[in-house]
Design a protein around this motif. Structure first.
Motif, PDB file in Angstrom:
ATOM      1  N   PHE A  98     -18.289  17.098  88.126  1.00 37.15           N
ATOM      2  CA  PHE A  98     -17.621  16.102  88.998  1.00 37.15           C
ATOM      3  C   PHE A  98     -18.357  15.581  90.402  1.00 37.15           C
ATOM      4  O   PHE A  98     -18.935  16.767  90.802  1.00 37.15           O
ATOM      5  CB  PHE A  98     -16.051  16.615  89.316  1.00 37.15           C
ATOM      6  CG  PHE A  98     -15.284  16.836  87.951  1.00 37.15           C
ATOM      7  CD1 PHE A  98     -14.530  15.945  87.344  1.00 37.15           C
ATOM      8  CD2 PHE A  98     -15.364  18.209  87.311  1.00 37.15           C
ATOM      9  CE1 PHE A  98     -13.729  15.942  86.247  1.00 37.15           C
ATOM     10  CE2 PHE A  98     -14.523  18.399  86.315  1.00 37.15           C
ATOM     11  CZ  PHE A  98     -13.827  17.264  85.529  1.00 37.15           C
ATOM     12  N   GLN A  99     -17.839  14.626  90.711  1.00 37.60           N
ATOM     13  CA  GLN A  99     -18.697  14.174  92.214  1.00 37.60           C
ATOM     14  C   GLN A  99     -17.917  15.454  93.193  1.00 37.60           C
ATOM     15  O   GLN A  99     -18.924  15.834  94.004  1.00 37.60           O
ATOM     16  CB  GLN A  99     -17.884  12.831  92.484  1.00 37.60           C
ATOM     17  CG  GLN A  99     -18.303  12.371  93.829  1.00 37.60           C
ATOM     18  CD  GLN A  99     -17.982  10.977  94.129  1.00 37.60           C
ATOM     19  OE1 GLN A  99     -17.957  10.275  93.260  1.00 37.60           O
ATOM     20  NE2 GLN A  99     -17.951  10.630  95.582  1.00 37.60           N
ATOM     21  N   GLN A 100     -16.741  15.817  93.128  1.00 44.11           N
ATOM     22  CA  GLN A 100     -16.348  16.823  94.166  1.00 44.11           C
ATOM     23  C   GLN A 100     -16.449  18.190  93.792  1.00 44.11           C
ATOM     24  O   GLN A 100     -15.774  18.889  94.250  1.00 44.11           O
ATOM     25  CB  GLN A 100     -14.865  16.341  94.632  1.00 44.11           C
ATOM     26  CG  GLN A 100     -14.725  15.043  95.170  1.00 44.11           C
ATOM     27  CD  GLN A 100     -15.350  14.988  96.626  1.00 44.11           C
ATOM     28  OE1 GLN A 100     -15.827  16.068  97.140  1.00 44.11           O
ATOM     29  NE2 GLN A 100     -15.533  13.743  96.946  1.00 44.11           N
TER      30      GLN A 100
ATOM     31  N   ALA B 148     -10.605  20.126  85.897  1.00 50.57           N
ATOM     32  CA  ALA B 148     -11.921  21.108  86.199  1.00 50.57           C
ATOM     33  C   ALA B 148     -11.666  21.981  85.070  1.00 50.57           C
ATOM     34  O   ALA B 148     -12.298  22.217  84.072  1.00 50.57           O
ATOM     35  CB  ALA B 148     -12.430  21.506  87.374  1.00 50.57           C
ATOM     36  N   ALA B 149     -10.445  22.711  85.122  1.00 55.36           N
ATOM     37  CA  ALA B 149      -9.922  23.455  84.002  1.00 55.36           C
ATOM     38  C   ALA B 149      -9.720  22.835  82.604  1.00 55.36           C
ATOM     39  O   ALA B 149     -10.486  23.585  81.718  1.00 55.36           O
ATOM     40  CB  ALA B 149      -8.682  24.318  84.586  1.00 55.36           C
ATOM     41  N   MET B 158      -2.932  28.187  79.941  1.00 53.23           N
ATOM     42  CA  MET B 158      -4.180  29.064  80.554  1.00 53.23           C
ATOM     43  C   MET B 158      -4.141  28.535  82.002  1.00 53.23           C
ATOM     44  O   MET B 158      -4.833  29.395  82.845  1.00 53.23           O
ATOM     45  CB  MET B 158      -5.212  29.138  79.752  1.00 53.23           C
ATOM     46  CG  MET B 158      -5.123  30.242  78.679  1.00 53.23           C
ATOM     47  SD  MET B 158      -6.881  30.407  77.868  1.00 53.23           S
ATOM     48  CE  MET B 158      -7.073  28.949  77.120  1.00 53.23           C
ATOM     49  N   ALA B 159      -4.373  27.279  82.101  1.00 54.49           N
ATOM     50  CA  ALA B 159      -4.833  26.697  83.635  1.00 54.49           C
ATOM     51  C   ALA B 159      -3.891  27.315  84.662  1.00 54.49           C
ATOM     52  O   ALA B 159      -4.209  27.451  85.673  1.00 54.49           O
ATOM     53  CB  ALA B 159      -4.823  25.170  83.359  1.00 54.49           C
ATOM     54  N   TYR B 160      -2.445  27.042  84.138  1.00 54.68           N
ATOM     55  CA  TYR B 160      -1.500  27.622  84.961  1.00 54.68           C
ATOM     56  C   TYR B 160      -1.510  29.004  85.474  1.00 54.68           C
ATOM     57  O   TYR B 160      -1.607  29.417  86.589  1.00 54.68           O
ATOM     58  CB  TYR B 160       0.084  27.438  84.246  1.00 54.68           C
ATOM     59  CG  TYR B 160       1.155  27.646  85.161  1.00 54.68           C
ATOM     60  CD1 TYR B 160       1.424  26.982  86.090  1.00 54.68           C
ATOM     61  CD2 TYR B 160       2.137  28.724  84.754  1.00 54.68           C
ATOM     62  CE1 TYR B 160       2.658  27.150  86.631  1.00 54.68           C
ATOM     63  CE2 TYR B 160       3.147  29.198  85.324  1.00 54.68           C
ATOM     64  CZ  TYR B 160       3.391  28.138  86.632  1.00 54.68           C
ATOM     65  OH  TYR B 160       4.565  28.375  87.203  1.00 54.68           O
ATOM     66  N   VAL B 161      -1.925  29.963  84.417  1.00 55.05           N
ATOM     67  CA  VAL B 161      -1.950  31.270  84.641  1.00 55.05           C
ATOM     68  C   VAL B 161      -3.220  31.733  85.515  1.00 55.05           C
ATOM     69  O   VAL B 161      -3.170  32.407  86.534  1.00 55.05           O
ATOM     70  CB  VAL B 161      -1.806  32.125  83.439  1.00 55.05           C
ATOM     71  CG1 VAL B 161      -2.545  33.759  83.795  1.00 55.05           C
ATOM     72  CG2 VAL B 161      -0.625  32.039  82.449  1.00 55.05           C
TER      73      VAL B 161
END
Ligand SMILES: Nc1ncnc2c1ncn2[C@@H]1O[C@H](COP(=O)(O)OP(=O)(O)O)[C@@H](O)[C@H]1O
Ligand SMILES: [Mg+2]
Lengths: 255, 247
Positions: A98-100, B148-149, B158-161
């Motif tokens: 990503f850009q950021q 991103a996740a 999973m992203a939450y944890v």
């Protein structure tokens, strides 16, 4: 190999990414109005165009961060526009930067690279760690393994982000203006990393304003404006023979 | 322990009339020590389960299913907008009535003791606030981090944890700190349903010995000490969670 039936038909002589007549709207706003193109294995594709023309949206549709209303996107034969899409299967094949940068700020550079293979792919921690060290080295950040994102420069963070994506062993990498937020001095170090990746044969789709980079490395350049592909071609002919006034205006502003 | 205290407190009583009976009579001392344990157990269990309620609740609040979100906001409204004291009485006397009794070999005991009801009631009470606190922390985590996740193949859980919660925790530790201190103090309301914690026990002591001011002093000192330990622990935690170069 336990290929799923859906991508069982795909072979490397077919396009790795195949985009056909993709339409995407946010409410009443139609952002993509029928985009089509193919990307073969090992190709580097650059997408350029003015801000707001739908480049980010297009690239986000490829890994299903956005859904589409019409058309088809296939990654190695997996249809992305499918309510039963196995997102995990898709995301194992597609890496995104990503850009950021969007690193996980509470983890060190090395941990950022290690997390997804351990959590998502359930790989062995010791193996992953070894691989993560190699990837950190590959993006030339040796010695920064234990630094947190907040302690790294933008260019360094972006290279960690690239390593983090690579740790998942993707077949295609998506880059959305990954140098746009960087200082001019650090742009180069990130471009070099991407160049090395491309030279290693990674299939890359980049949204970028780095025309020098596009000219040198792209197999094909697509110019988009207001949700359509206005013009496209290999760099040599694209830059020499751009006919559409919109392309000419854009290039004159950016070059 | 008591042997060491006895001479001083007995003399204090003989010479000044200040009656710290818990420090020189075996029977009262034993009651006092038992109360320490009960109150500590009550506090630790309530803190723990209120955090569990908060973490799970904040997760449910982000559920894509509307009915789940509605249920959660109903839960929060109820527990936030009614007195914890009344909640405690409700749990013990109303819900307690409906829970089955178990055969203890001849006599019957309710499946959930008054201590159990106190933990349940207090956990849901403080948990409702914890849900709101965690939600604020979760909302402070940028959408881009979540994406991103997601693009790395993380599922919502999973992203939450692994990503959202650890970041949200750091944001909400100060308000969490406040709420847990509040919870610690609210545990004294278990008095109402005869849980033999510190307030209940000392109340019995001063009824038997007519030494209200002395036992009040003990109560204040005890809770000031407990809150100090909790706050110290929370600050340590906050420092430990601090990320170099972040926030
Ligand atoms: N989540 C969204 N909701 C509504 N509109 C959006 C959203 N994301 C992008 N857009 C709109 O879609 C258009 C294209 O955006 P984007 O793909 O980011 O363009 P680019 O990357 O080429 O600058 C813009 O008009 C933008 O405002
Ligand atoms: Mg964009």
């Amino acid at each position: 190999m336990n290929e799923t039936p859906k991508n069982g038909l795909w072979t490397p002589d077919q396009p790795m990414v195949s985009i056909k007549d993709v339409h995407k709207s946010f409410g009443p706003l139609e952002v993509l109005k029928g985009i089509s193109f193919d990307v073969m294995k090992g190709e580097v594709i650059c997408i350029i165009g003015p801000s707001g023309s739908g480049k980010s949206t297009l690239i986000r549709c490829i890994n299903a961060l956005n859904d589409i209303q019409k058309g088809s996107i296939k990654v190695e034969g997996i249809e992305v526009n499918d309510p039963d899409l196995d997102k995990l299967e898709l995301r194992k094949k597609v890496g995104m930067v990503f850009q950021q940068y969007n690193l996980f700020p509470h983890k060190t550079a090395l941990e950022n690279v290690m997390m997804a293979p351990i959590h998502v792919l359930k790989q062995d921690k010791a193996d992953v760690e070894q691989r993560a060290y190699r990837l950190i080295k590959k993006v030339r950040l040796e010695g920064k393994e234990t630094s947190y994102p907040g302690e790294l420069s933008g260019g360094q963070q972006q290279r960690v982000a690239i390593a983090r994506s690579l740790a998942m062993n993707p077949d295609v990498m998506l880059f959305d203006e990954v140098t746009a937020a960087l200082d001019p001095e650090t742009v180069k170090e990130v471009l070099v990393t991407i160049q090395e990746l491309a030279e290693d044969g990674m299939t890359c789709i980049l949204v970028t304003h780095e025309m020098g980079f596009a000219r040198e490395l792209a197999n094909h350049i697509y110019f988009t404006d207001r949700g359509v592909i206005v013009e496209h071609g290999p760099p040599a002919s694209f830059f020499a023979e751009a006919k559409d006034p919109r392309t000419q205006e854009f290039l004159s502003q950016i070059l | 322990m008591l042997d060491l205290l006895t001479p001083f407190f007995r003399r204090l009583y003989d010479e000044t009339g200040w009656n710290f009976v818990i420090f020189y009579e075996q029977y009262e001392w034993d009651r006092f020590v038992a109360a320490i344990w009960v109150s500590l157990e009550l506090i630790v269990a309530s803190l723990f389960f209120s955090l569990v309620v908060g973490i799970v609740g904040a997760w449910l609040q982000g559920s894509p299913i509307r009915a789940v979100r509605l249920f959660m906001s109903g839960y929060i409204q109820f527990f936030r907008n009614t007195p914890p004291y009344v909640q405690l009485l409700f749990f013990f006397f109303v819900l307690g009535n409906f829970t089955p009794k178990v055969d203890m070999g001849g006599y019957y005991e309710p499946m959930i003791t008054s201590f159990g009801w106190a933990v349940i009631s207090l956990s849901f009470f403080a948990g409702a606030f914890n849900v709101e606190i965690f939600r604020a922390g979760i909302e402070a985590v940028p959408e881009s981090t979540r994406e991103a996740a997601e693009s790395l193949g993380y599922s919502r859980l999973m992203a939450y944890v692994y990503v959202i919660l650890p970041l949200a925790f750091r944001v909400c530790l100060p308000s969490l700190n406040n709420n847990l201190v509040n919870l610690l103090k609210t545990t004294t309301q278990a008095y109402a349903i005869a849980v033999p914690e510190m307030l209940y026990t000392l109340n019995q002591v001063w009824s038997d010995n007519v030494n209200v001011p002395e036992m009040m002093i003990i109560l204040f000192v005890y809770y000031v000490g407990l809150v100090a330990v909790l706050v110290w622990g929370m600050h340590r935690w906050e420092r430990k969670m601090k990320i170099p170069g972040y926030g």
